[in-house]
Write an enzyme that holds these catalytic residues in place. Structure first.
Site, short mmCIF file in Angstrom:
data_model
loop_
_atom_site.label_atom_id
_atom_site.label_comp_id
_atom_site.label_asym_id
_atom_site.label_seq_id
_atom_site.Cartn_x
_atom_site.Cartn_y
_atom_site.Cartn_z
CB SER A 227 1.75 27.73 20.11
OG SER A 227 1.35 28.66 19.82
CE1 TYR A 240 -0.17 25.36 25.10
CE2 TYR A 240 0.53 27.57 24.41
CZ TYR A 240 -0.22 26.09 24.17
OH TYR A 240 -0.71 26.14 22.76
#
Length: 335
Positions: A227, A240
């Site tokens: 990501s 995360y």
């Protein structure tokens, strides 16, 4: 040679050059409807800023893990827009999180490129998964549905065993499934919450890869979904973001380890992509309404816009790409 003959020869050469230039230009000039001066055919151009919906979006919320089929607007995973060309004919792929998001886009694309595909998902995501299985079968490819929770090591081992058995082998592994929950501060992240995110995003790829490697021959490809959060983390996605940085290192380290065995390892680093992660706790309602609006393209990406990256990284013609992380973040991000 006389001066007159020399002038004649020069005129002939110049004339020949002009004739050749005319021959090169002529086809474009003579073709009916062809644009002059090599201008691009406008019908083949698509403005990426207006290709898909832009914010503001309506507020919406679903319990974790969320369903793409209930989102407004509904994401495009390539259900009708992705066109294959047989680039992965005969390949055998396992995709975690294959019910929605980038996993679904990859699974659909792989099937349309000629691969048989097994997808993993949580039991709560069965409605979305059924759609994916139907789409894979519609391409005449083998579709294998394996629901279960990858936070459990025993299930991860069984997942790989069932995929290998049903597909008759395994040469593409996409570790895509992820858990994302927004929390204002580190003080708001419980140990249980932190553990669930780490187990899903870090432990599971480790367990699944260990189980898969003995079945993967030279020429196989492993792809991890990391990501933009690995490079430019948001404050409210503290746990995360750490896992996505770990996924990036997973790619780079494992590529060095498996390169001599002929197995390539790469990653895809999405930016703001319109998936159920966002509406099931991954984004605040305030952020959701303007989701993706701060990118240079002014909108979030759709899962299908990353499908071709997953295909390219799995295809044989990307044989010199390993240890790489490919970004798709609408102009933001750093991969």
């Amino acid at each position: 040679m006389s001066e007159e003959e020399n002038k004649l020869s020069r005129r002939q050469v110049i004339g020949l050059g002009a004739g050749m230039a005319a021959a090169v230009v002529a086809p474009g000039m003579l073709a009916k409807g062809s644009p002059a001066n090599g201008a691009a055919d406008a019908e083949n151009l698509v403005d990426p800023t207006s290709k898909y919906p832009k914010p503001p979006f309506s507020g919406q919320s679903q319990p974790w893990p969320g369903l793409a089929s209930k989102m407004n607007p509904r994401p495009d995973h390539g259900e009708t827009s992705y066109k294959g060309s047989g680039r992965l004919k005969g390949r055998k792929a396992l995709v975690t999180g294959g019910d929605s998001g980038m996993g679904r886009a990859a699974a659909i694309a792989y099937a349309r490129e000629g691969a048989d595909v097994a997808i993993n998902y949580l039991p709560a995501e069965e409605p979305d998964a059924k759609e994916v299985i139907a789409l894979i079968k519609a391409e005449g490819r083998k579709a294998v549905a394996i629901p279960g929770d990858i936070r459990e090591e025993t299930f991860c081992k069984r997942l790989v065993a069932e995929a290998v058995s049903a597909l008759g082998g395994l040469d593409i592994l996409v570790n895509n499934a992820a858990r994302q929950q927004t929390r204002p501060t580190i003080l708001d992240i419980s140990s249980e919450d932190f553990d669930a995110t780490m187990k899903t995003n870090v432990y599971a790829p480790f367990w699944i890869t260990k189980a898969a490697l003995p079945h993967m021959p030279a020429g196989s490809s492993i792809i991890a979904t990391t990501s933009v959060q690995a490079y430019d983390p948001s404050g409210e996605l503290h746990d995360y973001a750490q896992t996505k940085a770990a996924n990036m290192s997973y790619v780079k380290s494992l590529a060095k380890q498996l390169g001599p065995k002929g197995i390539r390892v790469n990653g895809v680093a999405p930016g703001p992509i319109w998936t159920p992660l966002q509406v099931s706790g991954g984004s605040t309602q305030e952020n959701l309404k303007q989701f993706g609006g701060d990118t240079p393209l002014g909108r979030p990406g759709q899962p299908v816009e990353l499908a071709s990256i997953y295909v390219q990284l799995a295809a044989n013609d990307a044989s010199y790409s390993t240890g790489q992380v490919y970004g798709a973040a609408g102009g933001s991000g750093q991969p």
